[in-house]
Design a protein around this motif. Structure first.
Motif, mmCIF file in Angstrom:
data_model
loop_
_atom_site.group_PDB
_atom_site.id
_atom_site.type_symbol
_atom_site.label_atom_id
_atom_site.label_comp_id
_atom_site.label_asym_id
_atom_site.label_seq_id
_atom_site.Cartn_x
_atom_site.Cartn_y
_atom_site.Cartn_z
ATOM 1 N N ARG A 45 -16.241 -57.241 -55.162
ATOM 2 C CA ARG A 45 -14.979 -56.518 -55.159
ATOM 3 C C ARG A 45 -15.118 -55.282 -54.262
ATOM 4 O O ARG A 45 -16.113 -54.560 -54.334
ATOM 5 C CB ARG A 45 -14.629 -56.114 -56.591
ATOM 6 C CG ARG A 45 -13.220 -55.668 -56.803
ATOM 7 C CD ARG A 45 -12.908 -55.547 -58.278
ATOM 8 N NE ARG A 45 -12.995 -56.848 -58.949
ATOM 9 C CZ ARG A 45 -12.656 -57.044 -60.231
ATOM 10 N NH1 ARG A 45 -12.206 -56.020 -60.954
ATOM 11 N NH2 ARG A 45 -12.768 -58.242 -60.769
ATOM 12 N N GLU A 46 -14.116 -55.053 -53.431
ATOM 13 C CA GLU A 46 -14.183 -53.936 -52.497
ATOM 14 C C GLU A 46 -12.982 -53.009 -52.657
ATOM 15 O O GLU A 46 -11.879 -53.459 -52.966
ATOM 16 C CB GLU A 46 -14.233 -54.441 -51.046
ATOM 17 C CG GLU A 46 -13.016 -55.213 -50.605
ATOM 18 C CD GLU A 46 -13.031 -55.564 -49.122
ATOM 19 O OE1 GLU A 46 -13.893 -55.053 -48.395
ATOM 20 O OE2 GLU A 46 -12.144 -56.323 -48.699
ATOM 21 N N GLY A 47 -13.220 -51.740 -52.443
ATOM 22 C CA GLY A 47 -12.144 -50.768 -52.525
ATOM 23 C C GLY A 47 -11.226 -50.859 -51.327
ATOM 24 O O GLY A 47 -11.689 -50.984 -50.186
ATOM 25 N N GLY A 64 -11.508 -48.830 -44.050
ATOM 26 C CA GLY A 64 -11.284 -48.876 -42.613
ATOM 27 C C GLY A 64 -10.484 -50.082 -42.162
ATOM 28 O O GLY A 64 -9.724 -50.015 -41.188
ATOM 29 N N SER A 65 -10.632 -51.192 -42.884
ATOM 30 C CA SER A 65 -9.969 -52.436 -42.489
ATOM 31 C C SER A 65 -8.459 -52.421 -42.725
ATOM 32 O O SER A 65 -7.739 -53.259 -42.185
ATOM 33 C CB SER A 65 -10.587 -53.611 -43.247
ATOM 34 O OG SER A 65 -10.444 -53.429 -44.642
ATOM 35 N N MET A 85 1.800 -52.860 -48.227
ATOM 36 C CA MET A 85 0.909 -53.536 -47.277
ATOM 37 C C MET A 85 1.745 -54.090 -46.138
ATOM 38 O O MET A 85 2.615 -54.954 -46.358
ATOM 39 C CB MET A 85 0.147 -54.666 -47.977
ATOM 40 C CG MET A 85 -0.599 -54.205 -49.227
ATOM 41 S SD MET A 85 -1.651 -55.484 -49.943
ATOM 42 C CE MET A 85 -0.406 -56.681 -50.437
ATOM 43 N N ASN A 86 1.504 -53.593 -44.949
ATOM 44 C CA ASN A 86 2.251 -54.010 -43.758
ATOM 45 C C ASN A 86 1.348 -54.751 -42.792
ATOM 46 O O ASN A 86 0.115 -54.636 -42.849
ATOM 47 C CB ASN A 86 2.842 -52.776 -43.068
ATOM 48 C CG ASN A 86 3.783 -51.995 -43.972
ATOM 49 O OD1 ASN A 86 4.674 -52.566 -44.594
ATOM 50 N ND2 ASN A 86 3.584 -50.694 -44.052
ATOM 51 N N ASP A 92 -6.671 -60.312 -45.274
ATOM 52 C CA ASP A 92 -6.225 -59.507 -46.417
ATOM 53 C C ASP A 92 -6.077 -60.364 -47.684
ATOM 54 O O ASP A 92 -5.799 -59.829 -48.762
ATOM 55 C CB ASP A 92 -4.880 -58.844 -46.116
ATOM 56 C CG ASP A 92 -4.974 -57.805 -45.011
ATOM 57 O OD1 ASP A 92 -4.061 -57.774 -44.166
ATOM 58 O OD2 ASP A 92 -5.964 -57.044 -44.993
ATOM 59 N N THR A 93 -6.243 -61.641 -47.543
ATOM 60 C CA THR A 93 -6.138 -62.548 -48.688
ATOM 61 C C THR A 93 -7.170 -62.212 -49.757
ATOM 62 O O THR A 93 -8.328 -61.928 -49.441
ATOM 63 C CB THR A 93 -6.322 -64.000 -48.222
ATOM 64 O OG1 THR A 93 -5.224 -64.359 -47.375
ATOM 65 C CG2 THR A 93 -6.374 -64.957 -49.407
ATOM 66 N N GLY A 94 -6.742 -62.264 -51.007
ATOM 67 C CA GLY A 94 -7.653 -62.020 -52.117
ATOM 68 C C GLY A 94 -6.891 -61.698 -53.385
ATOM 69 O O GLY A 94 -5.654 -61.624 -53.376
#
Length: 126
Positions: A45-47, A64-65, A85-86, A92-94
């Motif tokens: 899991r990432e912030g 950063g992504s 989210m634009n 970005d899937t998840g």
């Protein structure tokens, strides 16, 4: 007992926008930092983004992504934090999770968060 519920996920094409919502059952949520995280199969899991408590200036931070494409905000009257989210990309899937920190400072570290929602699926695909 604090409950957190995420909503707003879905299946979208690349380039479009989605707004995720994170609603807390606690009236003290404006005194805690809130974070958005995401996870894909086989990965940690990432912030993604976080917002500090109002007492800490409501500061925000982004991975950063997603910087420049995602925007986090909070509506304390509704106990809700939004993630706009634009220009979504397939990467970005998840499953996106919302969490409340134990303190008031913004952090993208999983270990700094105490209470988690069940997550909402975001799939970006053509």
């Amino acid at each position: 007992q604090l409950h957190i519920v995420e909503s707003g996920g879905g299946l979208v094409h690349p380039g479009v926008s989605l707004r995720l919502s994170c609603t807390s059952s606690s009236v003290t949520s404006d005194s805690r930092a809130i974070g958005w995280f995401r996870q894909t199969p086989g990965k940690e899991r990432e912030g993604v983004s976080c917002i500090s408590a109002d007492s800490s200036g409501g500061r925000t931070s982004y991975a950063g992504s997603v910087g420049g494409r995602f925007s986090i905000s909070r509506d304390n009257a509704k106990n809700t934090v939004y993630l706009e989210m634009n220009s979504l990309k397939p990467e970005d899937t998840g499953v996106y999770y919302c969490a409340q920190a134990g303190g008031f400072l913004c952090s993208l570290l999983v270990a700094d968060y105490e209470t988690w929602g069940q997550g909402t699926q975001v799939t970006v695909s053509s």
